[in-house]
Write a protein that holds these residues in place. Structure first.
Motif, PDB file in Angstrom:
ATOM      1  N   ARG A 122      27.341 -13.756  16.310  1.00 22.54           N
ATOM      2  CA  ARG A 122      25.967 -13.838  16.838  1.00 22.54           C
ATOM      3  C   ARG A 122      24.973 -14.035  15.695  1.00 22.54           C
ATOM      4  O   ARG A 122      24.035 -14.826  15.808  1.00 22.54           O
ATOM      5  CB  ARG A 122      25.618 -12.555  17.589  1.00 22.54           C
ATOM      6  CG  ARG A 122      26.367 -12.483  18.890  1.00 22.54           C
ATOM      7  CD  ARG A 122      26.005 -11.265  19.681  1.00 22.54           C
ATOM      8  NE  ARG A 122      26.577 -11.379  21.015  1.00 22.54           N
ATOM      9  CZ  ARG A 122      26.385 -10.515  21.985  1.00 22.54           C
ATOM     10  NH1 ARG A 122      25.651  -9.446  21.773  1.00 22.54           N
ATOM     11  NH2 ARG A 122      26.924 -10.697  23.171  1.00 22.54           N
ATOM     12  N   VAL A 123      25.209 -13.302  14.623  1.00 23.34           N
ATOM     13  CA  VAL A 123      24.316 -13.437  13.458  1.00 23.34           C
ATOM     14  C   VAL A 123      24.356 -14.874  12.952  1.00 23.34           C
ATOM     15  O   VAL A 123      23.317 -15.482  12.684  1.00 23.34           O
ATOM     16  CB  VAL A 123      24.745 -12.444  12.339  1.00 23.34           C
ATOM     17  CG1 VAL A 123      23.953 -12.695  11.070  1.00 23.34           C
ATOM     18  CG2 VAL A 123      24.588 -11.015  12.812  1.00 23.34           C
ATOM     19  N   ARG A 124      25.568 -15.419  12.888  1.00 22.89           N
ATOM     20  CA  ARG A 124      25.712 -16.805  12.412  1.00 22.89           C
ATOM     21  C   ARG A 124      24.963 -17.780  13.312  1.00 22.89           C
ATOM     22  O   ARG A 124      24.316 -18.710  12.849  1.00 22.89           O
ATOM     23  CB  ARG A 124      27.201 -17.197  12.337  1.00 22.89           C
ATOM     24  CG  ARG A 124      27.827 -16.877  10.970  1.00 22.89           C
ATOM     25  CD  ARG A 124      29.102 -17.691  10.741  1.00 22.89           C
ATOM     26  NE  ARG A 124      30.093 -17.522  11.791  1.00 22.89           N
ATOM     27  CZ  ARG A 124      30.991 -16.527  11.838  1.00 22.89           C
ATOM     28  NH1 ARG A 124      31.016 -15.627  10.884  1.00 22.89           N
ATOM     29  NH2 ARG A 124      31.850 -16.443  12.835  1.00 22.89           N
ATOM     30  N   GLU A 125      25.038 -17.534  14.614  1.00 25.49           N
ATOM     31  CA  GLU A 125      24.343 -18.430  15.565  1.00 25.49           C
ATOM     32  C   GLU A 125      22.831 -18.411  15.352  1.00 25.49           C
ATOM     33  O   GLU A 125      22.162 -19.437  15.377  1.00 25.49           O
ATOM     34  CB  GLU A 125      24.628 -17.997  16.999  1.00 25.49           C
ATOM     35  CG  GLU A 125      25.872 -18.627  17.587  1.00 25.49           C
ATOM     36  CD  GLU A 125      25.956 -18.348  19.073  1.00 25.49           C
ATOM     37  OE1 GLU A 125      25.169 -18.949  19.820  1.00 25.49           O
ATOM     38  OE2 GLU A 125      26.782 -17.490  19.461  1.00 25.49           O
ATOM     39  N   VAL A 126      22.291 -17.203  15.140  1.00 25.26           N
ATOM     40  CA  VAL A 126      20.833 -17.094  14.937  1.00 25.26           C
ATOM     41  C   VAL A 126      20.445 -17.779  13.622  1.00 25.26           C
ATOM     42  O   VAL A 126      19.455 -18.528  13.557  1.00 25.26           O
ATOM     43  CB  VAL A 126      20.378 -15.609  14.926  1.00 25.26           C
ATOM     44  CG1 VAL A 126      18.914 -15.501  14.534  1.00 25.26           C
ATOM     45  CG2 VAL A 126      20.600 -14.985  16.289  1.00 25.26           C
ATOM     46  N   ILE A 127      21.229 -17.547  12.592  1.00 29.03           N
ATOM     47  CA  ILE A 127      20.908 -18.151  11.292  1.00 29.03           C
ATOM     48  C   ILE A 127      20.994 -19.677  11.392  1.00 29.03           C
ATOM     49  O   ILE A 127      20.155 -20.401  10.856  1.00 29.03           O
ATOM     50  CB  ILE A 127      21.840 -17.596  10.185  1.00 29.03           C
ATOM     51  CG1 ILE A 127      21.525 -16.113   9.971  1.00 29.03           C
ATOM     52  CG2 ILE A 127      21.706 -18.391   8.896  1.00 29.03           C
ATOM     53  CD1 ILE A 127      22.427 -15.395   9.004  1.00 29.03           C
ATOM     54  N   LYS A 128      21.985 -20.149  12.130  1.00 28.08           N
ATOM     55  CA  LYS A 128      22.119 -21.612  12.311  1.00 28.08           C
ATOM     56  C   LYS A 128      20.876 -22.166  13.030  1.00 28.08           C
ATOM     57  O   LYS A 128      20.311 -23.184  12.634  1.00 28.08           O
ATOM     58  CB  LYS A 128      23.385 -21.930  13.105  1.00 28.08           C
ATOM     59  CG  LYS A 128      23.584 -23.423  13.300  1.00 28.08           C
ATOM     60  CD  LYS A 128      24.875 -23.734  14.024  1.00 28.08           C
ATOM     61  CE  LYS A 128      25.109 -25.231  14.203  1.00 28.08           C
ATOM     62  NZ  LYS A 128      23.987 -26.007  14.698  1.00 28.08           N
ATOM     63  N   ALA A 129      20.437 -21.454  14.075  1.00 33.64           N
ATOM     64  CA  ALA A 129      19.250 -21.912  14.815  1.00 33.64           C
ATOM     65  C   ALA A 129      18.033 -21.926  13.891  1.00 33.64           C
ATOM     66  O   ALA A 129      17.233 -22.870  13.909  1.00 33.64           O
ATOM     67  CB  ALA A 129      18.993 -21.011  16.011  1.00 33.64           C
TER      68      ALA A 129
END
Ligand code: SF4
Length: 376
Positions: A122-129
């Motif tokens: 989830r953290v990776r997804e937010v950082i990607k966004a």
């Protein structure tokens, strides 16, 4: 930076921090210390929130933060961002999807603590966004919401616990090769916030967002913020500030600017120097200053005005201001221009006259600036 070679006791040496961008506003490095506020309308009330953002921007806010507690707010955010004259920071707590939605909606920055939004994926997804949408991140440590393991380790919120929390969140971003972040570690206790910020300033080169959280109402919160933020700014710590008041966001912006103005770190509009008044006053100083503050709100050019009740301090203060008025006898006072006595003016026409003189001076300063810029 505020460096004054003639008066070195006024110098403030700012801590060297990395520079990041919040939309088109640079934060950190040698960028001017930016002033932020936060809306307190329901984000789903789109016209109400836009009006509040615009009023804050008009008062000088460089950046405005908006809470995004649910999906409807994410949708509203998109429209608000489109109409906003300043970059918008989306305030996210816990729900990673809101972070992604806010980045997609055009937020310039996410206030989110990566350690609080779930597993690594989830953290990776937010950082990607955030990365995909040119969105920076503010890690917002708060003494009132420290992680359980830190409260168990330290027993209660402490500056050490706050800094450790901040560094843990920083590590998550760095492990994901994300470096466009700033950090805050707020507490409502001035001692705790000041100690935590000093430690944080040593521990990272990230830009620092200063704030005393839940500072209180207009008067008490202003004083608390001026003490807390004032001492840190004086030490050179702080790249962007938010004064938290239980008051209109416009008041937060005004107080933020006043703190920066007092330290010579940033200037905006007319800096009025006025005496408290006493039996010697040649005119009603308090009413006059109240009237002038309102009448001169539209002036954005930095300049100074002294309004002094009598000759005890009037000529001395006028020496150091662009425009001055000092009370005299028989219903008249003296107008000073660029430090020199210029002409007499009757008390009853004085407010209108000073407004005219200030507007004239502001136009002159602006013309000089434009000419200097054209010459470059
Ligand atoms: S400047 Fe004059 S009027 Fe103002 S407080 Fe001092 S003595 Fe009183």
């Amino acid at each position: 930076m505020s460096l004054n070679h003639i008066r070195p006791w006024r110098n403030i040496y700012r801590r060297e921090s990395r520079r990041i961008m919040v939309g088109n506003v640079p934060v950190g490095g040698d960028a001017p210390i930016s002033v932020q506020t936060m809306t307190n309308t329901a984000t789903t009330d789109i016209p109400g929130t836009i009006a509040q953002v615009q009023a804050a921007a008009e008062a000088g806010a460089d950046i405005v933060r908006i809470s995004v507690p649910d999906q409807d707010s994410s949708r509203a955010l998109k429209e608000i961002v489109r109409e906003s004259p300043v970059p918008i920071v989306a305030d996210i707590h816990f729900h990673y999807k809101r972070g992604i939605e806010a980045a997609e909606a055009g937020a310039a920055c996410l206030r989110i603590n990566p350690g609080n939004i779930g597993d690594e994926a989830r953290v990776r997804e937010v950082i990607k966004a955030a990365r995909d949408h040119n969105c920076s991140i503010r890690i917002g440590v708060n003494a009132g919401s420290l992680e359980k393991h830190l409260l168990e380790k330290y027993g209660e919120p402490t500056p050490d616990a706050m800094v450790e929390s901040g560094l843990e969140h920083i590590k998550i971003l760095q492990d994901n090769d994300f470096h466009e972040f700033k950090i805050s570690c707020k507490a409502s206790d001035v001692f705790m916030a000041a100690a935590a910020y000093q430690q944080l300033a040593e521990a990272t080169d990230a830009p620092i967002h200063l704030g005393i959280t839940e500072a209180g109402g207009l008067t008490s919160g202003t004083i608390k913020s001026a003490i807390g933020l004032g001492q840190l700014l004086w030490m050179g710590i702080g790249d962007t500030i938010r004064v938290s008041l239980s008051a209109d966001p416009v008041e937060e912006v005004k107080v933020g600017y006043e703190i920066l103005k007092s330290l010579g770190l940033r200037h905006r509009g007319v800096n009025i120097i006025s005496c408290p008044s006493c039996a010697r006053q040649g005119f009603d100083v308090i009413k006059t200053v109240e009237a002038l503050e309102k009448r001169l709100e539209h002036i954005k050019t930095p300049m100074s005005l002294s309004i002094i009740g009598c000759v005890v301090n009037g000529p001395g203060e006028a020496l150091m201001t662009d425009v001055g008025f000092t009370g005299g006898g028989a219903g008249n006072g003296m107008v000073y221009l660029a430090g020199k006595a210029s002409h007499k003016m009757s008390n009853d026409k004085m407010v209108d006259h000073i407004v005219e003189e200030v507007e004239k001076k502001a136009a002159e300063i602006e013309a000089q600036q434009e000419a200097a810029e054209a010459a470059e």
